[in-house]
Scaffold this motif. Structure first.
Motif, PDB file in Angstrom:
ATOM      1  N   VAL A  46     -34.958 -10.650  16.041  1.00 11.46           N
ATOM      2  CA  VAL A  46     -35.475 -11.916  17.084  1.00 11.46           C
ATOM      3  C   VAL A  46     -36.808 -12.045  16.511  1.00 11.46           C
ATOM      4  N   ALA A  47     -37.270 -13.321  16.311  1.00 12.20           N
ATOM      5  CA  ALA A  47     -38.440 -13.661  15.955  1.00 12.20           C
ATOM      6  C   ALA A  47     -39.088 -15.084  16.284  1.00 12.20           C
ATOM      7  N   HIS A  48     -40.112 -15.629  16.346  1.00 15.57           N
ATOM      8  CA  HIS A  48     -40.507 -16.778  16.503  1.00 15.57           C
ATOM      9  C   HIS A  48     -40.593 -17.589  15.135  1.00 15.57           C
ATOM     10  N   ASN A  49     -39.858 -18.429  15.054  1.00 19.29           N
ATOM     11  CA  ASN A  49     -39.566 -18.800  13.589  1.00 19.29           C
ATOM     12  C   ASN A  49     -38.784 -17.921  12.702  1.00 19.29           C
ATOM     13  N   SER A  50     -37.576 -17.563  13.112  1.00 20.81           N
ATOM     14  CA  SER A  50     -37.203 -16.250  12.236  1.00 20.81           C
ATOM     15  C   SER A  50     -36.788 -16.247  10.923  1.00 20.81           C
ATOM     16  N   SER A  51     -36.688 -17.869  10.441  1.00 19.96           N
ATOM     17  CA  SER A  51     -36.461 -18.127   9.180  1.00 19.96           C
ATOM     18  C   SER A  51     -37.548 -17.568   8.196  1.00 19.96           C
ATOM     19  N   PHE A  52     -38.551 -17.934   8.589  1.00 16.21           N
ATOM     20  CA  PHE A  52     -39.909 -17.626   8.053  1.00 16.21           C
ATOM     21  C   PHE A  52     -39.899 -15.935   7.725  1.00 16.21           C
ATOM     22  N   ASP A  53     -39.755 -15.315   8.971  1.00 12.03           N
ATOM     23  CA  ASP A  53     -39.820 -13.627   8.901  1.00 12.03           C
ATOM     24  C   ASP A  53     -38.825 -13.145   8.054  1.00 12.03           C
ATOM     25  N   TYR A  54     -37.651 -13.648   8.286  1.00 15.60           N
ATOM     26  CA  TYR A  54     -36.639 -13.018   7.451  1.00 15.60           C
ATOM     27  C   TYR A  54     -36.551 -13.295   6.036  1.00 15.60           C
ATOM     28  N   ARG A  55     -36.985 -14.553   5.776  1.00 17.82           N
ATOM     29  CA  ARG A  55     -37.261 -15.021   4.323  1.00 17.82           C
ATOM     30  C   ARG A  55     -38.564 -13.916   3.592  1.00 17.82           C
ATOM     31  N   ILE A  56     -39.236 -13.614   4.273  1.00 11.56           N
ATOM     32  CA  ILE A  56     -40.323 -12.569   3.788  1.00 11.56           C
ATOM     33  C   ILE A  56     -39.850 -11.271   3.442  1.00 11.56           C
ATOM     34  N   LEU A  57     -38.863 -10.715   4.542  1.00  9.72           N
ATOM     35  CA  LEU A  57     -38.305  -9.523   4.234  1.00  9.72           C
ATOM     36  C   LEU A  57     -37.192  -9.348   3.303  1.00  9.72           C
ATOM     37  N   LYS A  58     -36.355 -10.335   3.109  1.00 12.12           N
ATOM     38  CA  LYS A  58     -35.419 -10.563   2.161  1.00 12.12           C
ATOM     39  C   LYS A  58     -36.070 -10.612   0.758  1.00 12.12           C
ATOM     40  N   THR A  59     -37.077 -11.249   0.393  1.00 20.86           N
ATOM     41  CA  THR A  59     -37.833 -11.431  -0.678  1.00 20.86           C
ATOM     42  C   THR A  59     -38.479 -10.122  -1.107  1.00 20.86           C
ATOM     43  N   GLU A  60     -39.220  -9.434  -0.244  1.00 24.95           N
ATOM     44  CA  GLU A  60     -39.803  -8.057  -0.429  1.00 24.95           C
ATOM     45  C   GLU A  60     -38.537  -7.052  -0.803  1.00 24.95           C
ATOM     46  N   PHE A  61     -37.507  -6.988  -0.118  1.00 26.86           N
ATOM     47  CA  PHE A  61     -36.363  -6.086  -0.530  1.00 26.86           C
ATOM     48  C   PHE A  61     -35.636  -6.399  -1.771  1.00 26.86           C
ATOM     49  N   LYS A  62     -35.788  -7.770  -2.076  1.00 24.20           N
ATOM     50  CA  LYS A  62     -35.202  -8.226  -3.320  1.00 24.20           C
ATOM     51  C   LYS A  62     -36.008  -7.590  -4.474  1.00 24.20           C
ATOM     52  N   ARG A  63     -37.384  -7.726  -4.205  1.00 31.86           N
ATOM     53  CA  ARG A  63     -38.279  -6.918  -5.347  1.00 31.86           C
ATOM     54  C   ARG A  63     -37.823  -5.469  -5.640  1.00 31.86           C
ATOM     55  N   LEU A  64     -37.316  -5.104  -4.444  1.00 31.97           N
ATOM     56  CA  LEU A  64     -37.002  -3.350  -4.463  1.00 31.97           C
ATOM     57  C   LEU A  64     -35.496  -3.374  -5.044  1.00 31.97           C
ATOM     58  N   GLY A  65     -34.954  -4.394  -5.325  1.00 28.33           N
ATOM     59  CA  GLY A  65     -33.604  -4.547  -5.630  1.00 28.33           C
ATOM     60  C   GLY A  65     -32.549  -4.078  -4.698  1.00 28.33           C
ATOM     61  N   PHE A  66     -32.796  -4.083  -3.391  1.00 25.03           N
ATOM     62  CA  PHE A  66     -32.167  -3.737  -2.163  1.00 25.03           C
ATOM     63  C   PHE A  66     -31.726  -5.280  -1.552  1.00 25.03           C
ATOM     64  N   PRO A  67     -30.330  -5.119  -1.070  1.00 25.78           N
ATOM     65  CA  PRO A  67     -29.777  -6.460  -0.660  1.00 25.78           C
ATOM     66  C   PRO A  67     -29.991  -6.333   0.916  1.00 25.78           C
ATOM     67  N   PHE A  68     -31.119  -6.836   1.551  1.00 15.37           N
ATOM     68  CA  PHE A  68     -31.110  -6.862   3.205  1.00 15.37           C
ATOM     69  C   PHE A  68     -30.632  -7.863   3.650  1.00 15.37           C
ATOM     70  N   LYS A  69     -29.815  -7.467   4.540  1.00 18.48           N
ATOM     71  CA  LYS A  69     -28.860  -8.644   5.243  1.00 18.48           C
ATOM     72  C   LYS A  69     -28.713  -8.489   6.697  1.00 18.48           C
ATOM     73  N   ARG A  70     -29.441  -9.261   7.495  1.00 15.66           N
ATOM     74  CA  ARG A  70     -29.364  -8.886   9.052  1.00 15.66           C
ATOM     75  C   ARG A  70     -28.966 -10.317   9.833  1.00 15.66           C
ATOM     76  N   LYS A  71     -28.310 -10.180  10.914  1.00 15.72           N
ATOM     77  CA  LYS A  71     -28.360 -11.427  12.005  1.00 15.72           C
ATOM     78  C   LYS A  71     -29.955 -11.464  12.320  1.00 15.72           C
ATOM     79  N   THR A  72     -29.905 -13.056  12.777  1.00 19.28           N
ATOM     80  CA  THR A  72     -31.175 -13.360  13.361  1.00 19.28           C
ATOM     81  C   THR A  72     -31.026 -14.412  14.411  1.00 19.28           C
ATOM     82  N   LEU A  73     -32.011 -14.324  15.411  1.00 21.28           N
ATOM     83  CA  LEU A  73     -32.158 -15.359  16.538  1.00 21.28           C
ATOM     84  C   LEU A  73     -33.396 -15.979  16.326  1.00 21.28           C
ATOM     85  N   CYS A  74     -33.685 -17.253  16.672  1.00 21.58           N
ATOM     86  CA  CYS A  74     -34.947 -17.800  16.240  1.00 21.58           C
ATOM     87  C   CYS A  74     -35.333 -18.225  17.848  1.00 21.58           C
TER      88      CYS A  74
END
Length: 418
Positions: A46-74
């Protein structure tokens, strides 16, 4: 704090007060990644403007080669739905307006605790269980080509005009949407012939935010005429096929009728189909207490149906005084046309503190612009500097008339009274 292993941009320093020196001894992302996985597993973020926070997390995990996938609420989207008409939906201004205490602004703990309190308030307001049923976003496995995915990531979820370019930079399609990102996704996942051609040829997508749907409609129309993209060729031929016209009958009553919009007379307003025009007239008969016969909705040589049930004053059989009836029809015409008028139409801007403005002089559309809320918009010098000239053609008239009819809360400023 997390060390991003790069310098903090000046505007971020100004916004958050966090600078590079403060992060020198903070852990790097790979050092906290395992803990993030653990605390978010089987959870909804759950985040205020969750698409932004989630995109940051996914990008950082992608750099580590890890497929990060979660449900979100904005909570931004939920707040707009469950607490409409707020002046701002930024976390600071929204929580202040709702009386939610907030400390350590732009720090993880302060922002997170404020979001928790806001989310609890939204849960209590959610009588229809929108949050549980509809708002949780599950990331779908993409079937799109990687280049299309990267384009989508750059698109905003705002109202505006977008331009699809091929590898040579040529514009192949222009469109408008109240959610540019959502519309581009539709183009890139569509299975019809045009969508498949666009998917094959697209190289980049550029866009311009407008805030106002009217601004987007007008800009789209003008840009299509100017650029003539290959996939817009068939557009605008038959969008406004019918129109509302007025005439005076032998008895002196003003009659209204729906007809094809290619007549030489200037219409009162326009419609995409005859059926939508008829629907508008039926509502107008109710609102203005008009006669069904004199609006072409009831074919008869005697009285109309409304008169028979005592809901018409008798204009159909010359019983209602002509001046009283015509006054009602004139008020309808005045409301839905801008012929000969000098007005400003005020609509949404691209930001909270901004509005869009559309200038009409003597019934002719002159152009549009954007202004800060602090400006005296009816000051002619300021107005002339804000307005970008645009063509006043038939399409423009159709677009403005239709938008004014559909959006009854538009702010209209009569320049003759200023």
């Amino acid at each position: 704090m997390v060390n991003p292993e790069r310098d903090i941009q000046p505007f971020v320093v100004n916004l958050t007060g966090i600078n590079s020196n403060m992060l020198k001894n903070a852990p790097k992302f790979y050092e906290v990644a395992k803990r993030i996985v653990e605390i978010t597993e089987d959870c909804i973020i759950v985040a205020h403007n969750s698409s932004f926070d989630y995109r940051i997390l996914k990008t950082e995990f992608k750099r580590l080669g890890f497929p990060f996938k979660r449900k979100t609420l904005c909570t931004v989207e939920l707040s707009k739905q469950l607490i409409p008409d707020m002046a701002s939906y930024s976390l600071g201004k929204l929580t202040r307006a709702l009386g939610i205490p907030m400390s350590d602004r732009h720090r993880a703990n302060g922002d997170a605790m404020a979001t928790v309190k806001l989310f609890k308030m939204l849960l209590s307001k959610d009588l229809d269980k929108v949050i549980v049923k509809d708002a949780i976003k599950v990331e779908q496995k993409s079937k799109m080509a990687p280049n299309l995915n990267s384009i989508i990531e750059e698109m905003p979820s705002d109202t505006g005009v977008y331009y699809i370019h091929n590898s040579e930079g040529d514009i192949i399609y222009i469109g408008k949407s109240n959610n540019i990102r959502k519309r581009i996704i539709q183009h890139f996942t569509g299975t019809n012939s045009k969508s498949k051609k666009i998917q094959r040829l697209v190289n980049t997508v550029t866009y311009e935010k407008t805030g106002s749907e009217l601004a987007a409609l007008l800009k789209e129309s003008a840009e299509i005429k100017k650029n003539k993209p290959i996939f817009n060729r068939a557009l605008r031929r038959t969008i406004f096929t019918h129109a509302l016209y007025s005439s005076i009958d032998d008895n002196g009553y003003i009659n209204l009728s729906i007809d094809k919009s290619n007549r030489e007379e200037t219409p009162i307003t326009t419609f995409s189909t005859r059926a939508s025009g008829k629907h508008f007239l039926f509502k107008a008969v109710e609102e203005y207490n008009l006669c069904q016969k004199l609006t072409g909705l009831y074919q008869t040589k005697t009285s109309c149906f409304k008169f028979d049930v005592k809901e018409c004053q008798g204009a159909c059989i010359n019983e209602e005084p002509i001046d009283l009836y015509n006054k009602k029809v004139t008020s309808l015409i005045e409301k839905y046309t801008y012929n000969s008028k000098n007005i400003l139409i005020i609509d949404k801007g691209r930001a909270i503190e901004e509005k869009s403005v559309f200038l009409i002089e003597n019934g002719i559309f002159k152009g549009m612009g954007f202004f800060d809320l602090n400006h005296q918009i009816n000051n002619k010098k300021i107005l002339s500097s804000l307005i970008t000239p645009m063509d006043n053609d038939r399409d423009t008239q159709h677009i403005i008339q239709s938008y004014m009819r559909r959006n009854k809360r538009l702010k209209i400023i009569d320049l003759n009274n200023n």
